[in-house]
Design an enzyme around this catalytic site. Structure first.
Site, PDB file in Angstrom:
ATOM      1  N   CYS A  82       0.832  -1.206   0.000  1.00  0.00           N
ATOM      2  CA  CYS A  82       0.000   0.000   0.000  1.00  0.00           C
ATOM      3  C   CYS A  82       0.872   1.264   0.000  1.00  0.00           C
ATOM      4  O   CYS A  82       1.542   1.521  -0.990  1.00  0.00           O
ATOM      5  CB  CYS A  82      -0.972  -0.045   1.178  1.00  0.00           C
ATOM      6  N   HIS A 168      -3.753  -5.351   0.743  1.00  0.00           N
ATOM      7  CA  HIS A 168      -3.172  -5.751   2.033  1.00  0.00           C
ATOM      8  C   HIS A 168      -3.135  -7.274   2.175  1.00  0.00           C
ATOM      9  O   HIS A 168      -4.114  -7.877   2.586  1.00  0.00           O
ATOM     10  CB  HIS A 168      -3.977  -5.137   3.183  1.00  0.00           C
ATOM     11  N   GLU A 170      -1.685  -8.920   4.388  1.00  0.00           N
ATOM     12  CA  GLU A 170      -1.589  -9.331   5.790  1.00  0.00           C
ATOM     13  C   GLU A 170      -2.944  -9.499   6.470  1.00  0.00           C
ATOM     14  O   GLU A 170      -3.037 -10.127   7.507  1.00  0.00           O
ATOM     15  CB  GLU A 170      -0.724  -8.335   6.580  1.00  0.00           C
TER      16      GLU A 170
END
Ligand code: XMP
Length: 509
Positions: A82, A168, A170
């Site tokens: 990002c 993202h 994660e």
């Protein structure tokens, strides 16, 4: 310790800790460093890989966080996430623009065949949360993923092994996100994966022995996960040279004292001093309603009792504490205002000359739990929700009395055992009952009652910094409410707290 290292450079992201955790889940050790670290410091740690986190800023904003571009020239594989991708693009000569509209939520990404995405097929469901986007690639980069809204949702410079993803990986919403991180670590950066709980325990035991030698150590045991695991680990390393001091401040949950004494004193055979200081603490707290004063009193009294007991142990030179990695990261970077002064039970009295032993300083909570399991601590102890040092004192709103504590203990016990029974306990971050200071009118049999209101709180979170209230099933809440009102004398009303953090906090005080 000489492990393969991945550095996560933190640009103020909500998710930096999550990134570091995901890397470790892939068996690669990771640490978080602030973006203010110099290129020499970063390169000097000889990381196998670097991940640049997201962050709230725009690369064009005044004072936007940056990193020395020298890290891109060090031959270390880099993944920008990002903001990390936008900054990579910006610093290496690409163009970042404000996207037509902010993209937030799920997106379908067309992925190109490359080491990052190879085995997934073309379509990947990813989670986006960004305003800016890479508009023009820096020289040498190619786009490796596009969505309807972003022509460059992922990019790569294959030769330099620099990658960027706008989404993202994660967060759990990105399906196969951990696999993408794993691909980066193993297929791009050539990691082999040498971070395991067993290797951690071996190394920690060796380090503790080297530090403490034949000296004696004491440990303040609170019954919480962190101090329990720290004590078990140090006991493993130095045996009877460790004495645990368990200060029962009379503010623990039902069955907790018995469990600590049983597990440590009997099962593990740890030298345990159990101090029943309930009357002392409750005496000091009598008539006190203000939450911060409660915390202060408990903190001070705890230190006093602890010092008295430590003096009896005699020649101890070391103090074991259950500090864990999020405590270290937060105290290193915290700029936030003090909302609550979190009193850390077992806190070091200032004039006490003891050397700290903090064997869990590098670990995340889930890793601490895994260590505890490996050392034979019972599941009920290691899988337990976080519990604040001041205990039930901050869950009895306002003035604390023995009677109120009894009511709260009984109600809390019903809530927690029902959660376990329903298989919901492990799905929430933290759950508990609060005894509010509100009384209300009810009717039981044919009688009017005027009783206390119990509030139930259950939240989902990954680090307690933010939290969402848990959507527990209505039938479940109904059953708990029924049981509490029927079984706990003095309570005639049960409410469920449906506020998130922020704007509320997890605890009520
Ligand atoms: P809040 O209520 O601030 O809580 O959203 C965040 C997390 O911290 C715990 N907590 C405490 N822990 N001493 C502690 O050791 C304290 O005074 C304290 N107050 C809150 C809380 O249970 C939650 O997990």
């Amino acid at each position: 310790m000489n492990h393969e290292l991945t550095l996560v450079i933190d640009f103020g992201a909500q998710y930096s800790q999550l990134i570091a955790r995901r890397v470790r889940e892939c068996s690669v050790y990771s640490e978080i460093v602030p973006y203010t670290a110099s290129a020499e410091e970063i390169i000097g740690r000889q990381p196998k890989a670097i991940i640049l986190s997201g962050g709230p800023a725009s690369v064009y904003a005044e004072g936007a966080p940056r990193i020395d571009p020298a890290i891109f020239e060090a031959g270390i594989p880099i993944l920008g996430i990002c903001y990390g991708m936008q900054l990579t693009s910006h610093l290496l000569g690409g163009q970042v623009t404000r996207a037509g509209r902010r993209e937030y939520g799920f997106a379908q990404m067309q992925a190109e065949a490359c080491p990052l995405f190879d085995q997934f097929g073309q379509e990947l469901q990813v989670w986006m949360s960004h305003g800016d986007a890479v508009h023009q690639l820096p020289p040498g980069f190619v786009s490796i993923g596009r969505t309807d809204n972003a022509p460059v949702a992922a990019m790569a410079h294959f030769e330099k092994q620099i990658y960027g993803v706008q989404f993202h990986p994660e967060v759990a919403h990105t399906r196969r996100g951990t696999e993408i991180i794993r691909n980066f670590l193993y297929r791009v950066a050539g990691c082999r994966g040498d971070w395991t709980i067993a290797s951690f325990i071996d190394e920690a035991v060796a380090r503790i022995r080297a530090q403490v030698g034949g000296g004696r150590a004491i440990c303040g045991l609170s019954g919480g996960v962190d101090s329990s695991v720290a004590a078990a680990l140090v006991h493993w390393a130095i045996g009877d040279n460790l004495t645990c001091i368990f200060v029962d401040h009379g503010l623990l949950r039902q069955g907790e004292v018995e469990q600590v004494v049983e597990t440590f004193g009997h099962h593990l055979g740890v030298r345990l001093v159990h101090v029943d200081a309930a009357r002392r603490f409750l005496g000091q707290l009598a008539g006190v309603a203000d939450p911060e004063r409660k915390r202060k009193i408990i903190g001070n009294e705890f230190i006093r009792v602890f010092e008295e007991e430590a003096a009896k142990v005699g020649d101890a030179r070391f103090l074991v504490q259950g500090t864990i990695y999020p405590d270290v990261v937060e105290s290193g970077t915290a700029t936030a205002a003090t909302i609550k002064t979190h009193h850390n039970v077992g806190g070091l009295p200032e004039d006490m000359v003891l050397e700290l032993v903090e064997p869990l300083r590098e670990l995340f909570k889930d890793e601490v739990r895994a260590v505890g399991r490996q050392l034979g601590l019972p599941e009920e102890m290691v899988g337990r929700h976080p519990f604040p040092g001041p205990g039930l004192a901050i869950r009895v709103i306002g003035e604390i009395t023995g009677e109120k504590l009894e009511i709260l203990r009984a109600a809390d016990h019903i809530f927690i055992s029902e959660l376990r029974q329903a298989g919901l306990y492990d799905q929430v971050w933290q759950a508990f009952a609060v005894l509010t200071d509100t009384r209300s009118v009810g009717v039981m049999g044919d009688e009017r009652t005027y009783g206390w209101t119990i509030a139930l709180r259950a939240v989902e979170s990954s680090d307690a910094m933010t939290a969402d209230w848990s959507r527990l099933p209505y039938e479940f809440l109904g059953r708990v409410s029924n049981r509490i009102v029927n079984e706990v004398a003095g309570v005639n009303r049960v409410v469920y707290d449906i506020t998130s953090k922020p704007p509320a906090t997890i605890e009520w005080e």
